[in-house]
Scaffold this motif. Structure first.
Motif, PDB file in Angstrom:
ATOM      1  N   VAL A  20      34.549  10.440 -18.716  1.00 59.96           N
ATOM      2  CA  VAL A  20      33.576  11.196 -17.918  1.00 59.96           C
ATOM      3  C   VAL A  20      32.442  10.277 -17.470  1.00 59.96           C
ATOM      4  O   VAL A  20      32.062  10.260 -16.294  1.00 59.96           O
ATOM      5  CB  VAL A  20      33.013  12.379 -18.737  1.00 59.96           C
ATOM      6  CG1 VAL A  20      31.812  12.997 -18.032  1.00 59.96           C
ATOM      7  CG2 VAL A  20      34.093  13.429 -18.950  1.00 59.96           C
ATOM      8  N   LEU A  21      31.901   9.508 -18.405  1.00 66.85           N
ATOM      9  CA  LEU A  21      30.793   8.607 -18.070  1.00 66.85           C
ATOM     10  C   LEU A  21      31.237   7.524 -17.096  1.00 66.85           C
ATOM     11  O   LEU A  21      30.525   7.195 -16.140  1.00 66.85           O
ATOM     12  CB  LEU A  21      30.225   7.975 -19.343  1.00 66.85           C
ATOM     13  CG  LEU A  21      29.494   8.921 -20.299  1.00 66.85           C
ATOM     14  CD1 LEU A  21      29.101   8.201 -21.575  1.00 66.85           C
ATOM     15  CD2 LEU A  21      28.252   9.520 -19.644  1.00 66.85           C
ATOM     16  N   LEU A  22      32.410   6.958 -17.337  1.00 65.94           N
ATOM     17  CA  LEU A  22      32.922   5.913 -16.439  1.00 65.94           C
ATOM     18  C   LEU A  22      33.190   6.472 -15.046  1.00 65.94           C
ATOM     19  O   LEU A  22      32.879   5.824 -14.036  1.00 65.94           O
ATOM     20  CB  LEU A  22      34.206   5.304 -17.017  1.00 65.94           C
ATOM     21  CG  LEU A  22      34.025   4.369 -18.209  1.00 65.94           C
ATOM     22  CD1 LEU A  22      35.370   4.056 -18.854  1.00 65.94           C
ATOM     23  CD2 LEU A  22      33.331   3.073 -17.779  1.00 65.94           C
ATOM     24  N   SER A  23      33.746   7.680 -14.985  1.00 68.91           N
ATOM     25  CA  SER A  23      34.012   8.305 -13.683  1.00 68.91           C
ATOM     26  C   SER A  23      32.712   8.587 -12.948  1.00 68.91           C
ATOM     27  O   SER A  23      32.614   8.388 -11.730  1.00 68.91           O
ATOM     28  CB  SER A  23      34.800   9.610 -13.879  1.00 68.91           C
ATOM     29  OG  SER A  23      36.037   9.371 -14.499  1.00 68.91           O
ATOM     30  N   GLY A  24      31.703   9.052 -13.689  1.00 66.83           N
ATOM     31  CA  GLY A  24      30.399   9.306 -13.075  1.00 66.83           C
ATOM     32  C   GLY A  24      29.798   8.045 -12.506  1.00 66.83           C
ATOM     33  O   GLY A  24      29.243   8.045 -11.398  1.00 66.83           O
ATOM     34  N   GLY A  32      27.023   4.396  -3.320  1.00 71.42           N
ATOM     35  CA  GLY A  32      26.093   3.343  -2.961  1.00 71.42           C
ATOM     36  C   GLY A  32      24.712   3.493  -3.569  1.00 71.42           C
ATOM     37  O   GLY A  32      23.730   3.003  -3.020  1.00 71.42           O
ATOM     38  N   PHE A  33      24.632   4.189  -4.715  1.00 69.50           N
ATOM     39  CA  PHE A  33      23.354   4.388  -5.403  1.00 69.50           C
ATOM     40  C   PHE A  33      22.291   4.952  -4.453  1.00 69.50           C
ATOM     41  O   PHE A  33      21.206   4.401  -4.293  1.00 69.50           O
ATOM     42  CB  PHE A  33      22.863   3.087  -6.034  1.00 69.50           C
ATOM     43  CG  PHE A  33      23.706   2.635  -7.190  1.00 69.50           C
ATOM     44  CD1 PHE A  33      23.475   3.130  -8.462  1.00 69.50           C
ATOM     45  CD2 PHE A  33      24.748   1.734  -7.012  1.00 69.50           C
ATOM     46  CE1 PHE A  33      24.246   2.729  -9.551  1.00 69.50           C
ATOM     47  CE2 PHE A  33      25.532   1.327  -8.085  1.00 69.50           C
ATOM     48  CZ  PHE A  33      25.286   1.823  -9.344  1.00 69.50           C
ATOM     49  N   VAL A  34      22.654   6.065  -3.831  1.00 73.74           N
ATOM     50  CA  VAL A  34      21.745   6.726  -2.888  1.00 73.74           C
ATOM     51  C   VAL A  34      21.231   8.007  -3.531  1.00 73.74           C
ATOM     52  O   VAL A  34      21.989   8.761  -4.146  1.00 73.74           O
ATOM     53  CB  VAL A  34      22.461   7.046  -1.557  1.00 73.74           C
ATOM     54  CG1 VAL A  34      21.546   7.840  -0.638  1.00 73.74           C
ATOM     55  CG2 VAL A  34      22.904   5.765  -0.878  1.00 73.74           C
ATOM     56  N   GLY A  37      18.897  11.046   0.140  1.00 74.26           N
ATOM     57  CA  GLY A  37      19.073  10.571   1.500  1.00 74.26           C
ATOM     58  C   GLY A  37      18.253   9.337   1.824  1.00 74.26           C
ATOM     59  O   GLY A  37      18.116   8.955   2.986  1.00 74.26           O
ATOM     60  N   ARG A  38      17.685   8.696   0.784  1.00 71.03           N
ATOM     61  CA  ARG A  38      16.854   7.524   1.012  1.00 71.03           C
ATOM     62  C   ARG A  38      17.718   6.264   1.002  1.00 71.03           C
ATOM     63  O   ARG A  38      18.928   6.327   0.825  1.00 71.03           O
ATOM     64  CB  ARG A  38      15.762   7.455  -0.062  1.00 71.03           C
ATOM     65  CG  ARG A  38      14.833   8.678  -0.023  1.00 71.03           C
ATOM     66  CD  ARG A  38      13.897   8.688  -1.210  1.00 71.03           C
ATOM     67  NE  ARG A  38      12.937   7.589  -1.158  1.00 71.03           N
ATOM     68  CZ  ARG A  38      11.814   7.612  -0.462  1.00 71.03           C
ATOM     69  NH1 ARG A  38      11.517   8.668   0.274  1.00 71.03           N
ATOM     70  NH2 ARG A  38      10.978   6.592  -0.478  1.00 71.03           N
ATOM     71  N   SER A  39      17.088   5.121   1.171  1.00 70.96           N
ATOM     72  CA  SER A  39      17.824   3.867   1.226  1.00 70.96           C
ATOM     73  C   SER A  39      18.509   3.590  -0.105  1.00 70.96           C
ATOM     74  O   SER A  39      18.095   4.086  -1.152  1.00 70.96           O
ATOM     75  CB  SER A  39      16.875   2.715   1.564  1.00 70.96           C
ATOM     76  OG  SER A  39      15.843   2.610   0.608  1.00 70.96           O
ATOM     77  N   LYS A  40      19.541   2.773  -0.065  1.00 72.11           N
ATOM     78  CA  LYS A  40      20.320   2.485  -1.256  1.00 72.11           C
ATOM     79  C   LYS A  40      19.465   1.804  -2.324  1.00 72.11           C
ATOM     80  O   LYS A  40      18.629   0.953  -2.032  1.00 72.11           O
ATOM     81  CB  LYS A  40      21.508   1.589  -0.897  1.00 72.11           C
ATOM     82  CG  LYS A  40      22.546   2.268  -0.014  1.00 72.11           C
ATOM     83  CD  LYS A  40      23.718   1.357   0.234  1.00 72.11           C
ATOM     84  CE  LYS A  40      24.786   2.049   1.096  1.00 72.11           C
ATOM     85  NZ  LYS A  40      25.944   1.176   1.335  1.00 72.11           N
ATOM     86  N   GLY A  41      19.739   2.203  -3.568  1.00 73.72           N
ATOM     87  CA  GLY A  41      19.107   1.529  -4.691  1.00 73.72           C
ATOM     88  C   GLY A  41      17.613   1.728  -4.805  1.00 73.72           C
ATOM     89  O   GLY A  41      16.907   0.837  -5.294  1.00 73.72           O
ATOM     90  N   THR A  42      17.094   2.864  -4.352  1.00 77.68           N
ATOM     91  CA  THR A  42      15.658   3.119  -4.465  1.00 77.68           C
ATOM     92  C   THR A  42      15.274   3.278  -5.930  1.00 77.68           C
ATOM     93  O   THR A  42      15.751   4.174  -6.615  1.00 77.68           O
ATOM     94  CB  THR A  42      15.277   4.395  -3.694  1.00 77.68           C
ATOM     95  OG1 THR A  42      15.643   4.241  -2.323  1.00 77.68           O
ATOM     96  CG2 THR A  42      13.776   4.650  -3.796  1.00 77.68           C
ATOM     97  N   TRP A  86      21.445   8.749 -11.410  1.00 73.41           N
ATOM     98  CA  TRP A  86      21.974   8.440 -10.085  1.00 73.41           C
ATOM     99  C   TRP A  86      23.029   9.450  -9.654  1.00 73.41           C
ATOM    100  O   TRP A  86      22.834  10.174  -8.680  1.00 73.41           O
ATOM    101  CB  TRP A  86      22.517   7.008 -10.057  1.00 73.41           C
ATOM    102  CG  TRP A  86      21.424   5.998 -10.181  1.00 73.41           C
ATOM    103  CD1 TRP A  86      20.963   5.416 -11.327  1.00 73.41           C
ATOM    104  CD2 TRP A  86      20.593   5.504  -9.124  1.00 73.41           C
ATOM    105  NE1 TRP A  86      19.912   4.573 -11.045  1.00 73.41           N
ATOM    106  CE2 TRP A  86      19.660   4.606  -9.707  1.00 73.41           C
ATOM    107  CE3 TRP A  86      20.549   5.718  -7.745  1.00 73.41           C
ATOM    108  CZ2 TRP A  86      18.695   3.943  -8.943  1.00 73.41           C
ATOM    109  CZ3 TRP A  86      19.591   5.047  -6.989  1.00 73.41           C
ATOM    110  CH2 TRP A  86      18.681   4.178  -7.585  1.00 73.41           C
ATOM    111  N   THR A  87      24.135   9.541 -10.389  1.00 76.22           N
ATOM    112  CA  THR A  87      25.203  10.455  -9.970  1.00 76.22           C
ATOM    113  C   THR A  87      24.740  11.913 -10.006  1.00 76.22           C
ATOM    114  O   THR A  87      24.869  12.639  -9.010  1.00 76.22           O
ATOM    115  CB  THR A  87      26.434  10.288 -10.879  1.00 76.22           C
ATOM    116  OG1 THR A  87      26.764   8.902 -10.975  1.00 76.22           O
ATOM    117  CG2 THR A  87      27.609  11.065 -10.316  1.00 76.22           C
TER     118      THR A  87
END
Length: 386
Positions: A20-24, A32-34, A37-42, A86-87
């Motif tokens: 579960v954690l790995l899939s998340g 893309g760590f969004v 709706g903000r820029s990636k990796g905020t 993140w997820t």
């Protein structure tokens, strides 16, 4: 599943929880760590603190009594952080905070209903004669998760007045009372006080009469044999069910390495490292039976004070500075409940249990709500209202 007493199910759960954690995490990478709706990796301030501690935990492998264990435990927390902050954050942006809480509570409601049904049909004697565990390996597993879930579901019921929320509340309460978990009951009481305090600003009549009725019921309940024998258990009250003996051992261990500890993730190994036989001492439990003492054993007192100081500071700020914000107070009160439970359970930094998963999810939701409100984001794509 991993906490159930059925060997095959528990073994499957041991594997599936990591999947579960790995899939998340894989999903978060794909997105893309969004967030929002903000820029990636905020990266926001809470992320910086969490990442700082992850670096510290990993760095402690340098002086750890078992470096490999330290590295693996740190990686497991990294997975939990990515999944939670993140997820699940991005998922919450898509479906709303209300829905993710509702779905979580409904799943737990199904599990706890099944737990009661199992007890009624297969272990009816345990319902009243001893601490009820049902399908779980330990009755404390019930308290761990319900100490967090109960404040959430009662808060929902007070606002929605849905019969299903009330039904789940009753099911949770029955499970918790039968389990006899004093810590979770006390933590729940602390949380519910702040929830009703905030509710008073919205609905003073409801906030007055429901607690009054509850106090009248509680006054009668604490006089019953059930309360005295199953919950109070006066003979184990003074030592917190032998936890004080674990804490004395922890203090001895910490004295040897008070500044940087024995390495993150080594709590379960600490007794063997010092040649302490829990069997000879007639003690049963994991680690030193406290997240506070446990973390101090692992990384020393200074960093432990900082770690829990940040968590308590954030929760207290939300409870008092934002006390009229009912949804935020609910989340903060749940965090406080978890922090109280952590005094007696080494669970808050263990990525592979349902308590830590729910705790860090709620913390994420509280930080998310406060962050968006600070930015004054009222876009319909970011649904905050229950």
């Amino acid at each position: 599943m991993a906490t159930m007493k059925f060997e095959k199910i528990a073994s499957a759960g041991d594997i599936l929880r990591w999947l579960v954690l790995l899939s998340g995490c894989a999903l978060s990478v794909k997105l893309g760590f969004v967030r929002a709706g903000r820029s990636k990796g905020t990266i926001i301030l809470p992320d910086r603190f969490i990442i700082m501690f992850l670096y510290i935990f990993l760095a402690s492998a340098i002086w750890s009594i078992l470096p490999i264990e330290t590295a693996l435990k740190t990686i497991s927390l990294l997975l939990l952080y990515v999944c939670s902050f993140w997820t699940l954050w991005e998922y919450t942006d898509s479906i709303s905070e209300a829905v993710i809480i509702r779905n979580t509570l409904y799943i737990l409601g199904f599990v706890m209903t099944f737990n009661l049904v199992y007890g009624i049909f297969f272990e009816p004697a345990s319902l009243m004669s001893s601490r009820f565990q049902g399908i779980f390996e330990n009755p404390n597993n019930i308290g761990l998760v319900l100490g967090l879930a109960l404040p959430l579901v009662i808060s929902r019921w007070l606002i929605t007045n849905h019969k299903l929320d009330l039904t789940i509340t009753i099911i949770f309460l029955v499970n918790l009372l039968l389990s006899g978990n004093r810590t979770a009951l006390f933590a729940f009481g602390v949380a519910i006080f702040f929830i009703f305090r905030s509710l008073f600003a919205k609905n003073p009549i409801q906030a007055f009469f429901i607690p009054t009725a509850a106090i009248i019921f509680l006054e009668q309940f604490i006089q019953t044999n059930f309360f005295a024998e199953k919950i109070l258990r006066e003979d184990t009250l003074y030592t917190a069910a032998n936890r004080t003996y674990f804490w004395e051992l922890a203090q001895d261990y910490i004295t040897n390495r008070p500044d940087f500890g024995h390495g993150f993730g080594t709590e379960g190994l600490i007794h063997n490292y010092y040649g302490t036989s829990l069997y000879a001492l007639k003690l049963r439990g994991h680690g030193v039976m406290s997240s506070y003492f446990g973390l101090a054993v692992q990384i020393g007192w200074p960093l432990t004070y900082l770690f829990f100081g940040l968590l308590w500071g954030f929760a207290v700020f939300c409870l008092f500075a934002k006390w009229r914000n009912y949804q935020l107070v609910t989340l903060a009160a749940t965090i406080v409940s978890g922090l109280v439970i952590a005094i007696f359970e080494p669970a808050i930094y263990s990525a592979g249990n349902c308590f830590s998963f729910l705790f860090w999810m709620v913390l994420m939701l509280a930080i998310r709500r406060l962050y968006y409100q600070k930015l004054s984001l009222k876009d319909t794509t970011i649904k905050l209202v229950i």
